[in-house]
Structure formats: C-alpha cells, structure tokens
Design a protein around this motif. Structure first.
Motif, mmCIF file in Angstrom:
data_model
loop_
_atom_site.group_PDB
_atom_site.id
_atom_site.type_symbol
_atom_site.label_atom_id
_atom_site.label_comp_id
_atom_site.label_asym_id
_atom_site.label_seq_id
_atom_site.Cartn_x
_atom_site.Cartn_y
_atom_site.Cartn_z
ATOM 1 N N GLU A 150 -1.528 12.301 2.454
ATOM 2 C CA GLU A 150 -1.410 11.476 1.251
ATOM 3 C C GLU A 150 -1.109 10.013 1.552
ATOM 4 O OE1 GLU A 150 0.613 12.620 -2.357
ATOM 5 O OE2 GLU A 150 0.730 14.699 -1.636
ATOM 6 N N PRO B 196 -1.542 6.156 2.520
ATOM 7 C CA PRO B 196 -2.677 5.249 2.308
ATOM 8 C C PRO B 196 -3.505 5.131 3.584
ATOM 9 C CG PRO B 196 -0.588 4.041 2.358
ATOM 10 C CD PRO B 196 -0.244 5.491 2.281
ATOM 11 N N GLN B 197 -4.785 5.384 3.485
ATOM 12 C CA GLN B 197 -5.650 5.475 4.661
ATOM 13 C C GLN B 197 -5.765 4.166 5.420
ATOM 14 O OE1 GLN B 197 -6.913 8.482 5.785
ATOM 15 N NE2 GLN B 197 -5.546 9.204 4.146
ATOM 16 N N ASP C 181 0.830 -1.208 0.000
ATOM 17 C CA ASP C 181 0.000 0.000 0.000
ATOM 18 C C ASP C 181 0.865 1.260 0.000
ATOM 19 O OD1 ASP C 181 -2.305 -1.493 0.015
ATOM 20 O OD2 ASP C 181 -2.752 -1.176 2.135
ATOM 21 N N ASP D 286 2.627 1.613 -3.463
ATOM 22 C CA ASP D 286 1.603 1.887 -4.479
ATOM 23 C C ASP D 286 1.210 3.358 -4.421
ATOM 24 O OD1 ASP D 286 1.518 -0.708 -5.390
ATOM 25 O OD2 ASP D 286 -0.371 -1.230 -4.409
ATOM 26 N N CYS D 287 1.085 3.865 -3.207
ATOM 27 C CA CYS D 287 0.761 5.276 -3.000
ATOM 28 C C CYS D 287 1.909 6.172 -3.470
ATOM 29 C CB CYS D 287 0.466 5.516 -1.510
ATOM 30 S SG CYS D 287 0.236 7.243 -1.041
ATOM 31 N N SER E 44 -3.661 1.987 6.090
ATOM 32 C CA SER E 44 -2.489 1.595 6.859
ATOM 33 C C SER E 44 -2.238 2.494 8.060
ATOM 34 C CB SER E 44 -1.245 1.618 5.954
ATOM 35 O OG SER E 44 -1.398 0.755 4.851
#
Length: 339
Positions: free
Chosen positions: A331, A333-334, A301, A304-305, A336
């Motif tokens: 920014e 990843p939410q 994650d 990827d972000c 995580s």
C-alpha cells in the motif's frame, strides 16, 4: 491591547489571580488542559467551558471538582471570563470562534467595561489565519491575543507537561507565562518571537516529526525482516544517534513502549488526518518562505497515502508503520519506493 498598566485584565506579574477563566474546546488536548487549569487556579476562581459536543462538556463538568460553568457560546465565554484559552481543530474553527458576528468572542458591542481580555489560542492552524485574527482582536480593542500552540500530545495535556510555543510581544509573554505553567512544564514554555512565530515553530516541529516517523518505521521494519528483537533494536537506537521520541516513547512496534499509541493499536493520539493537515500547512509555509526541500515530496506522498488507507484512517499517525510491515508494503506510495 494591554491594560493601561501593561497587564491584561485578570493577570498579575507575580502569578495568576484572575477571577475567571474560559476555555473553548474540550477535545483530545483541551480536556486535559482544562482539567489541569481547574485543579491549579485559585479555588475561588471560576472555569467557564464551551464545547460544541454538549455531552462531552457535561461529562467534563460532572467529573471535575471545582467551580465550573457551562457556556453556550464563545460570546458567553467572553462575557464571563478574564483569560480565554482556545483549543480547536482548524483555522476555520478559530476564525468562527472569534469573528462570528452573532456568537463570536469579538461580537460583543463596544469595549468591555471589565477591562481587556487575554486571548491565548493554543490551536495548531496556519500562520496567516492566526495573524489575521490577532489583527481583528487588536482592532476591536477587546484585549491581547497570542498564538501558543503546544507539543506533547494527549499524555502531556493530561499530565500538565505540555510544551508551549508562544508568538506575541515579550511583555505579554512574561505576563501569561504563569498561566501556561498551569498546563505545561515551566522550562518548556518558549517565547518564539512576534505574532505568528509560535505557530511557525510548531509547524516546523511537526514537519520534522512526520519526516522522522517515516525513518523510524523504515528502520524498525528492516529489523523485523532481518529477525531482530524489536525491543533490543529500539534499545540500541535509543542509546545511539538514531534516537528520537518516535523511536523511544512512541515506537510504532507494539510491545516496545507501554506508553506508545502502538500499545493501544494506534487508537487515540494525534490522528493521521490531523497530522496530514498540519503537514500541509508546514509545507505551504515552506513554499511561502522559499525554503528548499528534498523531503517534502516524499513525506507528502506518504501521508496522502496514509489518510486514504484503512490501516491508518482515524488512527494515530504512527500507524503508518502498518503500511511498511503489513501486506509486504504493497500500500505504500509506489513513486517513493526503492526498487
């Protein structure tokens, strides 16, 4: 395939004595590797270079003392070189270099009259592709192939202090080690096992580095929010159990390390995109092996972000620190984040 005496053409067990060398790929890593190779091989030896960016190739030749010839294709390298080193970005590039039916290293008809070649692939690619290329080389009868990915970054390539992780027979490893010592530290050249083992080792190392970088970023950001001096915090970490290369030489906070990519605003180095690609290969290998993982979803994650963020795109992968330290971490990843 080795020569009849067990030694690939151009190499002796007492050291390096090839008439000619070839290197394909003068990118961030290949440039420094080729510079060291030319500086340390015998003066009478020739270094043949092949690079898709012709301007970069010509710049290398004009800026490097010694006998150097430009090659127009991998096939040209094959015809002119005894020892051939490849350092290209991805598996599809390695496959193209070796197996293109018109221009590839293996496209020359029949076996070479000059004897078997020594192929050393230093690219970081997936294990399956590398093993397939090794099988193609063996089937062709044109030489011996080893996977020999590296660690140490651009600085290590330029300084000639790279770590090499080699997959291949122990006999061939002993023979090529003097060649690798021209570009790396002798004590950091490891025989990891049979074909593919060098790459498996490299992928595991890169996975750990990517995981570790997230932890370093979190810790340094916690210190920032508390108001700790980042130099002092890093000094304590690096004298304690939290120390790693990412907290020491490559600390992501600007001003902590003069050799870190953060000192240059994350320009150059190991790009976020390349890190993301290697990480994907590492996780795929883990799945193929049936290895259990708690952190793979988190690290996936995160990167990827990062590849989609303007803060990290095209930058060294340690730029992920900016996702923690800037804009209140909005920014990240939410899924995580802790609440």
């Amino acid at each position: 395939m080795a020569a009849s005496n067990g030694v690939p053409n151009g190499v002796t067990k007492d050291g390096v004595s090839a008439k000619s060398y070839g290197i394909i790929g003068l990118g961030i890593m290949g440039w420094g590797m080729a510079k060291n190779l030319r500086a340390k091989i015998p003066t009478k030896s020739v270094l043949n270079v092949c690079e898709v960016n012709k301007d970069r190739r010509d710049e290398f030749i004009s800026s490097t003392p010694g006998k150097i010839r430009a090659a127009e294709s991998p096939l040209d390298i094959f015809k002119k070189s005894d020892i051939i080193i490849t350092m290209v970005p991805r598996g599809e590039h390695v496959r193209e270099v070796f197996t293109n039916p018109q221009t590839g290293l293996l496209s020359a008809p029949g076996c070479t009259a000059a004897g078997p070649k020594t192929f050393i692939d230093c690219s970081t690619i997936d294990v399956k592709t590398s093993q397939e290329i090794a099988a193609s080389v063996e089937k062709s009868g044109k030489g011996t192939f080893v996977d020999a990915p590296v660690s140490g970054g651009q600085g290590g390539a330029n300084a000639g202090t790279l770590t090499f992780m080699v997959g291949g027979s122990s006999e061939v490893f002993d023979i090529i080690k003097p060649v690798l010592e021209l570009m790396g530290k002798p004590e950091n050249i490891f025989h990891c096992g049979k074909a593919g083992a060098g790459l498996a080792t490299k992928l595991i190392n890169n996975y750990l580095s990517a995981v570790n970088m997230i932890g370093v970023c979190e810790g340094m950001n916690m210190g920032r929010l508390y108001g700790l001096d980042p130099v002092l915090l890093a000094g304590v970490i690096n004298a304690s159990t939290g120390m790693s290369r990412n907290s020491r030489e490559q600390n992501p906070v600007k001003g902590v390390s003069s050799v870190a990519s953060s000192a240059n605003d994350f320009e150059g180095g190991f790009s976020t995109e390349l890190c993301h690609g290697v990480l994907q290969m590492s996780i795929e290998l883990s799945k193929q092996l049936g290895a259990k993982s708690m952190l793979a979803p988190v690290v996936t994650d995160m990167y990827d972000c990062a590849v989609q963020s303007e803060k990290c795109h095209g930058k060294d992968f340690r730029s992920i620190y900016r996702l923690f330290a800037e804009d209140s971490g909005n920014e990240l990843p939410q899924g995580s984040q802790t609440k």
